[in-house]
Design an enzyme around this catalytic site. Structure first.
Site, PDB file in Angstrom:
ATOM      1  N   SER A  61       0.927  -1.246  -0.148  1.00  0.00           N
ATOM      2  CA  SER A  61      -0.178  -0.107   0.038  1.00  0.00           C
ATOM      3  C   SER A  61       0.808   1.260   0.052  1.00  0.00           C
ATOM      4  CB  SER A  61      -0.685   0.150   1.212  1.00  0.00           C
ATOM      5  OG  SER A  61      -1.869  -1.136   1.195  1.00  0.00           O
TER       6      SER A  61
HETATM    7  N1  SAM Z   1      -0.498  -4.067   3.883  1.00  0.00           N
HETATM    8  C1  SAM Z   1      -0.148  -4.631   2.862  1.00  0.00           C
HETATM    9  C2  SAM Z   1       1.186  -4.186   2.612  1.00  0.00           C
HETATM   10  O1  SAM Z   1       1.829  -2.983   2.808  1.00  0.00           O
HETATM   11  O2  SAM Z   1       2.021  -4.487   1.917  1.00  0.00           O
HETATM   12  C3  SAM Z   1      -0.837  -4.567   1.438  1.00  0.00           C
HETATM   13  C4  SAM Z   1      -1.750  -5.579   1.401  1.00  0.00           C
HETATM   14  S1  SAM Z   1      -2.476  -6.085  -0.182  1.00  0.00           S
HETATM   15  C5  SAM Z   1      -3.068  -4.173  -0.403  1.00  0.00           C
HETATM   16  C6  SAM Z   1      -3.874  -6.867   0.326  1.00  0.00           C
HETATM   17  C7  SAM Z   1      -3.766  -8.288   0.936  1.00  0.00           C
HETATM   18  O3  SAM Z   1      -4.823  -8.892   1.168  1.00  0.00           O
HETATM   19  C8  SAM Z   1      -2.971  -9.094  -0.362  1.00  0.00           C
HETATM   20  O4  SAM Z   1      -1.894  -9.697  -0.274  1.00  0.00           O
HETATM   21  C9  SAM Z   1      -4.236 -10.269  -0.594  1.00  0.00           C
HETATM   22  O5  SAM Z   1      -3.695 -11.399  -0.819  1.00  0.00           O
HETATM   23  C10 SAM Z   1      -4.553 -10.138   0.851  1.00  0.00           C
HETATM   24  N2  SAM Z   1      -6.001 -10.826   0.813  1.00  0.00           N
HETATM   25  C11 SAM Z   1      -7.304 -10.864   0.113  1.00  0.00           C
HETATM   26  N3  SAM Z   1      -8.029 -11.507   0.809  1.00  0.00           N
HETATM   27  C12 SAM Z   1      -7.855 -12.077   1.927  1.00  0.00           C
HETATM   28  C13 SAM Z   1      -8.253 -12.825   2.941  1.00  0.00           C
HETATM   29  N4  SAM Z   1      -9.418 -13.136   2.725  1.00  0.00           N
HETATM   30  N5  SAM Z   1      -7.587 -13.159   3.839  1.00  0.00           N
HETATM   31  C14 SAM Z   1      -6.158 -12.829   4.053  1.00  0.00           C
HETATM   32  N6  SAM Z   1      -5.614 -12.128   3.262  1.00  0.00           N
HETATM   33  C15 SAM Z   1      -6.325 -11.617   2.136  1.00  0.00           C
END
Ligand code: SAM
Length: 214
Positions: A61
């Site tokens: 992000s």
């Molecule tokens: N905060 C993180 C960073 O700074 O790197 C960014 C995260 S990214 C925007 C969103 C993440 O949520 C992705 O890696 C995606 O695979 C994960 N995700 C989506 N659905 C999910 C779920 N049901 N449970 C766990 N992770 C999930």
């Protein structure tokens, strides 16, 4: 590259100037090496003012968004925090600097493994990892003082609300697939106080209480 100078500039221009005031949050941003969490080809862009791809169609992000969501949790130091969507592990590191324990859940195993390797290498000992559907929360370790969801949800998952401690805060992007509002929900007895912090755009939260497919 002079990462420290880039980090200081990021904090001044993107974080403080946009209104982040919590000194502990600012100090964590000055400390955590964001460039360690991005793929080699985008390292030079690590401190820029936008999200970056990290593989698997996912993103690290934008720095300001990580800061805002973190500040909204109002962490003092001893809290137990649940993070849904480990991604690169950068937000996890910031949380681990500011809370007692961080429980992080990621649905893509390769991303979780990579994040864990980096976080282990940087010496974090207060992070617990799980591969799976984070929309179900992590009941075994509940209740949590703070829950942060770093992917976009069509609604607020009931299990996450159930796993909040009294007075605890849930920060989550809620809305449509391609545009959401950043929402903070605070548990007050039988009620939940909801506050809206404006528009945001996240990749989708895929799971039982999120979107059903990619
Ligand atoms: N905060 C993180 C960073 O700074 O790197 C960014 C995260 S990214 C925007 C969103 C993440 O949520 C992705 O890696 C995606 O695979 C994960 N995700 C989506 N659905 C999910 C779920 N049901 N449970 C766990 N992770 C999930």
């Amino acid at each position: 590259m002079d990462w420290e100078t880039l980090r200081k500039r990021m904090v001044e221009e993107q974080i403080k100037r946009r209104g982040i005031r919590d000194k502990r949050v600012i100090d964590a941003f000055l400390k955590v090496p964001r460039h360690e969490f991005v793929p080699p080809e985008s390292k030079v862009e690590a401190y820029n003012d936008y999200p970056l791809p990290i593989g698997g169609g996912q993103t690290i992000s934008q720095p300001y968004m990580v800061a805002l969501m973190t500040e909204l949790l109002r962490l003092k130091g001893n809290e137990k925090v649940l993070e849904i969507g480990t991604g690169s592990g950068y937000q996890t590191a910031i949380l681990a600097e500011l809370a007692g324990e961080v429980y992080t859940v990621e649905r893509i195993e390769s991303l979780l493994q990579r994040a864990k390797e980096i976080l282990d290498r940087l010496g974090f000992k207060n992070i617990f990892y799980r591969v799976g559907d984070g929309t179900e929360g992590w009941r075994e370790y509940s209740p949590f003082d703070g829950i942060i969801v770093t992917a976009a949800s069509p609604k607020v998952s009931a299990p996450l609300l159930e796993q909040l401690r009294e007075g605890g805060r849930l920060v989550i992007p809620v809305g449509e697939r391609y545009s959401q509002d950043l929402v903070r929900i605070t548990k007050k007895g039988e009620r939940f106080k909801e506050e809206n912090f404006g528009p945001c755009v996240f990749v989708p939260l895929i799971g039982e209480f999120g979107w059903k497919n990619d």
